[in-house]
Design an enzyme around this catalytic site. Sequence first.
Site, PDB file in Angstrom:
ATOM      1  N   GLU A  96       0.737  -1.201  -0.163  1.00 38.80           N
ATOM      2  CA  GLU A  96       0.003  -0.048   0.030  1.00 38.80           C
ATOM      3  C   GLU A  96       0.753   1.346  -0.020  1.00 38.80           C
ATOM      4  O   GLU A  96       0.547   2.181  -0.823  1.00 38.80           O
ATOM      5  CB  GLU A  96      -1.110  -0.113   1.263  1.00 38.80           C
ATOM      6  CG  GLU A  96      -2.207  -0.815   1.072  1.00 38.80           C
ATOM      7  CD  GLU A  96      -1.865  -2.418   1.244  1.00 38.80           C
ATOM      8  OE1 GLU A  96      -0.648  -2.861   1.583  1.00 38.80           O
ATOM      9  OE2 GLU A  96      -2.890  -3.198   0.972  1.00 38.80           O
TER      10      GLU A  96
ATOM     11  N   HIS B 262     -12.068  -4.830   8.547  1.00 37.66           N
ATOM     12  CA  HIS B 262     -12.416  -4.620   7.056  1.00 37.66           C
ATOM     13  C   HIS B 262     -13.755  -3.579   7.297  1.00 37.66           C
ATOM     14  O   HIS B 262     -14.687  -3.477   6.128  1.00 37.66           O
ATOM     15  CB  HIS B 262     -12.951  -5.901   6.443  1.00 37.66           C
ATOM     16  CG  HIS B 262     -11.696  -6.813   6.025  1.00 37.66           C
ATOM     17  ND1 HIS B 262     -11.047  -7.296   6.909  1.00 37.66           N
ATOM     18  CD2 HIS B 262     -11.357  -6.886   4.773  1.00 37.66           C
ATOM     19  CE1 HIS B 262     -10.191  -8.273   6.245  1.00 37.66           C
ATOM     20  NE2 HIS B 262     -10.462  -7.827   5.030  1.00 37.66           N
TER      21      HIS B 262
END
Lengths: 359, 345
Positions: free
Chosen positions: A94, A163
Amino acid sequence: MSDLIGAPPSTAADGSGERSHDPSRGRTGDGGGAAERITYREALRRAHRAALTDDPRVIVMGEDVADYGGTYAVTKGLYEEFGRERVRNTPLSESGFVGAGIGAALGGLRPIVEVMTVNFSLLAMDQIVNTAATLLHMSGGQLNVPIVIRMATGAGRQLAAQHSHSLEGWYAHVPGLRVVAPATVADARWMLPAALEDPDPVILFEHATLYGSSGDLAPDDGPVDLDRAAVRRRGEHVTLIAWAGTLGKAIAAAEELAGDGIEAEVIDLRTLRPLDDATLTASVATTGRAVVVDEGWRSVGLGAEVAARITEACFYHLDAPVARICAAEVPIPYPAHLEQAALPQVPDIVAAARATIGR
Amino acid sequence: MTTTTPGPWAVPTRPPVWASRPSASARPPIDLLADMIRIRVLEERCAELYQQTKIRGFLHLAIGEEAVPVGVISALHDDEAVVATYREHGHALIKGVGAGPIMAEMYGRAEGCSGGRGGSMHLFDVGRRFYGGNAIVGGHLPVAVGLAIADQVLDHRRATVCFFGEGAMAEGEFHEAMNLAALWKVPVLFVCENNLYAMGTSLRSSESETNLTVKAAAYNVPSWSVDGMDVVEVEAAATRALTAIRAGGGPVFLEARTYRFRAHSMFDPDLYRPKAEIEAWRERDPIAVLADRLAAADDLDPTLLDELWARAAAEVDEAVAFAEAGTLEPVEDLTRHVYRREVAP
Ligand SMILES: Cc1ncc(C[n+]2csc(CCOP(=O)(O)OP(=O)(O)O)c2C)c(N)n1
């Protein structure tokens, strides 16, 4: 819910006003003529296709954006059409690929970087906060970073505590970033081109429950003003302020309140940074009551910021304390009943709105 | 490397790796010498000005490491980008940022190369493709990769150089950037300025593999070491690397073995390394190494050497005068440069 969400913003009534756009530009893939009913996901995909078609500087990068078609299938089919140089699958890095996106933006491209979810974006927070948001300033105005970083946010799909969080407020804290959250199909279609034209880093938050929702895309919709909130429903008694995943709930609450003769005005924040104080203030100055609906946690959250601004600007217009409906202060749990209990719900909003009115 | 001192670190006495010299034309060694002297004089003056509180904040000097930026940037084309760390005064100077704007930046003046907003750690000059001045260790590596990706997509046949310390090689962003660059054959030259210490943390105490080229090579990136105290060797290595990169060969990793003679920053009491080690490395001062070599070959007139120092001093005098005459940005401008597109209220 999806019907309401899909309803195009009423241009006459909303505060967003101006829609300056060249009618031919940026429309690749849109049907002409009548209003079309499409999904939020499809709206995003069209926005990507149009951007890739219209501007050779646009590239898309992120984890699984190519062969897999995007975690939420937004970029499906794009690499076949535009090739792997422009639709780039990245490794699980990321920080690496967001940083590379920033560099590519400095180098003259217009990268759209997809991060699977805001939860994972924390691994790229260094790049977003320490680099993208600071370069213009540190360089004395020399280096702007025209990058668009997209990511999913929010709960509602039983994905548990790694999440499901709504951390958009963390980014909205940072000067130098623009943070937007499309809650309608029209915004899903038209925020991206506006973000790509923006010279500064824009983070686009897509609520994970919205991808499958549908709504109408009017043929005369076009690039939107990124700086303005939108009034999605007119009302005189109380202002409900929501964004992304909570907009549908606020609208549903407003419908329910209407059954009891309470007319709620619903504001879709749209832009989480900079906040559109003018639209908020204008509404609350009229209604005298406000309920902020935030899927993030209450403490030190974006909802707190909105409430504080309303209090500062509208203190003498307020007939009740500004109310907040937020997520419970708990990591989002897996079981459906607990997850739903942790999130703002329509009855909570209705009750809070009633409480501000005293009935 | 052979150990010549009792300190924990071996001092390279010979360039470790180069077998053959590249054929590419190099800058005349005398110019390399002049540039190293320019950096040395600039930074020594910075230290003085810091003591006089003219310069504030963090100030990281690269005294002892001058051969690395001079050697590498000498091998660059003007339109090729440099992305560097907070120890970047010399890099900026050699990339063509004037000593005046550099000094004015350290003074926090509006005439500084970053308008005074950045200070010593954040020198920028976009016109010269000098992209900082970055002070998050490792954070600028992905950015350099991205700049090079833009060149790839836009079909500019050129390289981007990224400088970083060996400390950055423990950061995840190093690994992410190396992998991405190798995977996509991105035209970037990674230059590790291995001065053996990250603040007070020695390489040995922070890396499981202290042979840095082995680490870098794990990403399938050609990785070489060079004697970072020998500017001619550095330039030759950089030229060879850049030639390969420009030809589309993908990234190269270059470790320059060097040493900082001064403390990490002006706040550092420098307690973590033996004096003898510092002294041993000072014997390999890159300026003296080259000057002695040229003198031995009768290629350096001593009066010319004096003149190089005098010229550098004059350049820095002028830079200081420029900074002293600089203006402070009005406080009303405080919130400028946050957004390129200001939002109408
Ligand atoms: C992410 C991050 N962690 C820690 C620091 C504090 N810090 C500044 S310089 C430095 C040492 C870096 O050493 P190295 O990369 O070898 O470069 P050198 O300073 O030796 O040139 C540290 C730990 C920082 N700036 N950024």
